[in-house]
Design an enzyme around this catalytic site. Structure first.
Site, PDB file in Angstrom:
ATOM      1  N   ASP A 188       0.389  -7.615   1.287  1.00 40.10           N
ATOM      2  CA  ASP A 188       0.778  -6.222   1.520  1.00 40.10           C
ATOM      3  C   ASP A 188       2.303  -6.044   1.541  1.00 40.10           C
ATOM      4  O   ASP A 188       2.838  -5.356   2.413  1.00 40.10           O
ATOM      5  CB  ASP A 188       0.163  -5.699   2.824  1.00 40.10           C
ATOM      6  N   SER A 219       4.976   2.240   7.868  1.00 38.55           N
ATOM      7  CA  SER A 219       4.654   1.209   6.891  1.00 38.55           C
ATOM      8  C   SER A 219       5.902   0.734   6.164  1.00 38.55           C
ATOM      9  O   SER A 219       6.651   1.543   5.619  1.00 38.55           O
ATOM     10  CB  SER A 219       3.661   1.741   5.857  1.00 38.55           C
ATOM     11  N   HIS A 265       0.822  -1.220   0.000  1.00 40.26           N
ATOM     12  CA  HIS A 265       0.000   0.000   0.000  1.00 40.26           C
ATOM     13  C   HIS A 265       0.853   1.266   0.000  1.00 40.26           C
ATOM     14  O   HIS A 265       0.349   2.355  -0.261  1.00 40.26           O
ATOM     15  CB  HIS A 265      -0.980  -0.005   1.173  1.00 40.26           C
TER      16      HIS A 265
END
Length: 556
Positions: free
Chosen positions: A168, A246, A137
């Site tokens: 992911d 992230s 993402h």
């Protein structure tokens, strides 16, 4: 699919697991906001003068300063360990990089164009083979990706090698040899145990330099991966994870990477609950790419199943007292398993591992985990042995595992949306990003019941089946009275069922009838005269500056 019937119900909103938004403010005037996070009013004085004016007796300073820890070498960071005089050392800190990405997302409301581009920053780290790992993402719908090393002022252009939407994870590389100078790759460790110490490293919001937060592993189970709409093995930790973390690595106390930070739980009753992609999932992604030259995905059983905890249910299904398993509710007709498995079959074991009545299997010492973990350990195209109970008889099958396809896909995987326009009617296909674009982040509560029912319960009847809808009507004289049709499914055209958008476009373009008749959901019909409809389409495209009445992927 492997669902046990735990569907999200309408009503009270559940606790949400939110992917970490990599977007960070670009100026001091901007304020970041994350769903379900309360912004604390910053009126509490924090300056040195205010600290002197606090009530109470000041604390006494120690007369003798504690012994200083030994100096750290370049690329290492010391984390204080209670009760020890020497700092715990984490190597390969220089392997953690900052990821800058420019995104250009599709515009599902106007599928012939894209949205305004925006920038984000997140984290990543270097692994063997001159490659970098980050979150999928973090580089979704990327236009340009750049990487910056710790302590460097240079941003290097990166190439995206593979994006794993389900897990992911994304794999990058840099062609410039200068980027790899002086960088040691991160080494992977084994899956940690409960209460093992973890340290998350990355570039979260709140500053430009590297950040380190520490915690412990508080839970290991099958987690819902928000970005990929899948369920895979995950770690829950209590270290602070914020936007920008992230893709950053989570280290154990030996300096080995045990996971990738990727999402956190935002809820009024929860604090410091973050989630990490563990090494088994990471290694599966890397080996899949190395084996096939591209990411092929995680295999899934194309079934929905039911727990068999009720003794009367087990007796009615012909199970013996010593037999355990789960009942198959439905089988995806497009899945390879449909050739051998049937509804009401009881799955007793998968690859020789017995399945309990609640759908769990043994996992390390004293732990149990959902049996979908066994399936996720396999690769697309692998064979698996399944033992089932059918009509009180035990049968054994060898099935070939494949990726699962849904009627409403959870991802468009970077592709622009398909569309077809005739007489102002904009036909397109439904996907989860489309629903999120139309109804917002709470689409599971805001979207029409018919669409949600298809999303949660419908299975494709053929490999190429799509859910086609009229997304909107571009108002013109020819479509008077049809202006209010929005997001309504198209069932048939001139009496022929609509399987997908391409078949609908072909039928309309090759129609020789006087009228075009579309059968919609809720027994609604649309009738247009073919000749005037095609003439009006040209004027509508010119009025709305639409380059083509049909998307490139649907053209013959």
């Amino acid at each position: 699919m492997g669902s046990d019937g735990k569907r999200k119900k309408r009503g009270r909103k559940p606790k949400t697991q939110t992917t970490l938004d990599p977007t960070t403010p670009t100026s001091n005037d901007e304020v970041f906001s994350v769903n379900n996070v309360e912004i604390v009013n910053s009126t509490t004085p924090t300056s040195a003068n205010h600290l002197e004016n606090r009530r109470g007796r000041p604390k006494k300073r120690p007369k003798h300063s504690p012994e200083k820890p030994p100096p750290l070498t370049n690329g290492e960071i010391g984390v204080a360990t209670p009760g020890e005089g020497v700092a715990r050392v984490l190597p390969a800190m220089d392997a953690v990089v900052k990821v800058f990405c420019v995104h250009t997302e599709p515009n599902f409301s106007l599928p012939w164009q894209r949205k305004r581009q925006y920038s984000s920053s997140s984290s990543g780290f270097v692994i063997r083979g001159r490659r970098v790992l980050t979150n999928a993402h973090s580089v979704e719908h990327y236009t340009q990706v750049k990487l910056k090393k710790r302590g460097s002022d240079t941003k290097y252009l990166a190439t995206v090698l593979a994006i794993g939407t389900e897990c992911d994870i994304a794999l990058l590389t840099v062609n410039d040899d200068e980027f790899w100078e002086g960088v040691s790759p991160v080494e992977f460790g084994e899956l940690p145990a409960l209460q093992d110490a973890v340290t998350v490293v990355g570039y979260p919001i709140g500053g430009d330099t590297i950040s380190v937060t520490s915690g412990v592993v508080s839970r290991i189970e099958i987690l819902s991966y928000v970005h990929g709409s899948t369920e895979l093995l995950g770690l829950q930790i209590d270290a602070a994870i914020n936007s920008g973390n992230s893709g950053g690595p989570a280290f154990n106390d030996k300096g080995e990477c045990v996971g990738i930070a990727f999402q956190s739980l935002k809820h009024e009753d929860a604090e410091n609950i973050g989630y990490v992609i563990p090494t088994p999932v990471i290694k599966h992604f890397i080996q899949d790419y190395e084996k096939n030259g591209a990411y092929t995905g995680f295999p899934f059983l194309g079934i929905e199943w039911q727990k068999m905890e009720n003794p009367d249910l087990r007796m009615a299904m012909g199970m013996k007292p010593d037999q355990k398993g789960v009942r198959i509710r439905r089988v995806d007709p497009t899945a390879l398993e449909s050739e051998v498995l049937q509804p009401s079959d009881i799955i007793l074991s998968f690859d020789g591992v017995d399945i309990a009545n609640d759908g769990t299997v043994p996992f390390r010492h004293g732990e149990r985990i959902g049996f979908s973990y066994l399936i996720s350990q396999k690769y697309t195209g692998d064979n698996a042995a399944i033992k089932v109970l059918r009509n009180s008889k035990t049968l054994e099958f060898v099935i070939k595992l494949s990726t699962h396809r849904r009627l409403i896909p959870p991802h468009v995987k970077g592709k622009p949306p398909s569309y077809y326009i005739i007489a102002g009617f904009v036909f397109t296909t439904v996907s989860v990003p489309y629903l999120r674009s139309e109804y917002g982040k709470e689409y599971e509560f805001e979207a029409p019941v018919k669409l949600l029912d298809k999303l949660l319960h419908s299975m494709p009847q053929s490999p190429d089946e799509q859910m086609v809808v009229v997304s909107q009507v571009l108002v013109a004289d020819i479509n008077i009275g049809y202006e209010d049709i929005v997001n309504t499914q198209v069932l048939a055209f001139n009496g022929k069922p609509v399987k997908n958008l391409k078949s609908l476009a072909n039928m309309v373009e090759n129609c020789d009838d006087e009228f075009l008749k579309f059968d919609l959901e809720y027994d609604q019909i649309v009738v247009l005269r073919m000749k005037t409809a095609k003439e009006a389409t040209v004027d509508i495209l010119t009025t709305h500056c639409i380059p083509s009445a049909i998307s490139d992927d649907l053209k013959p």
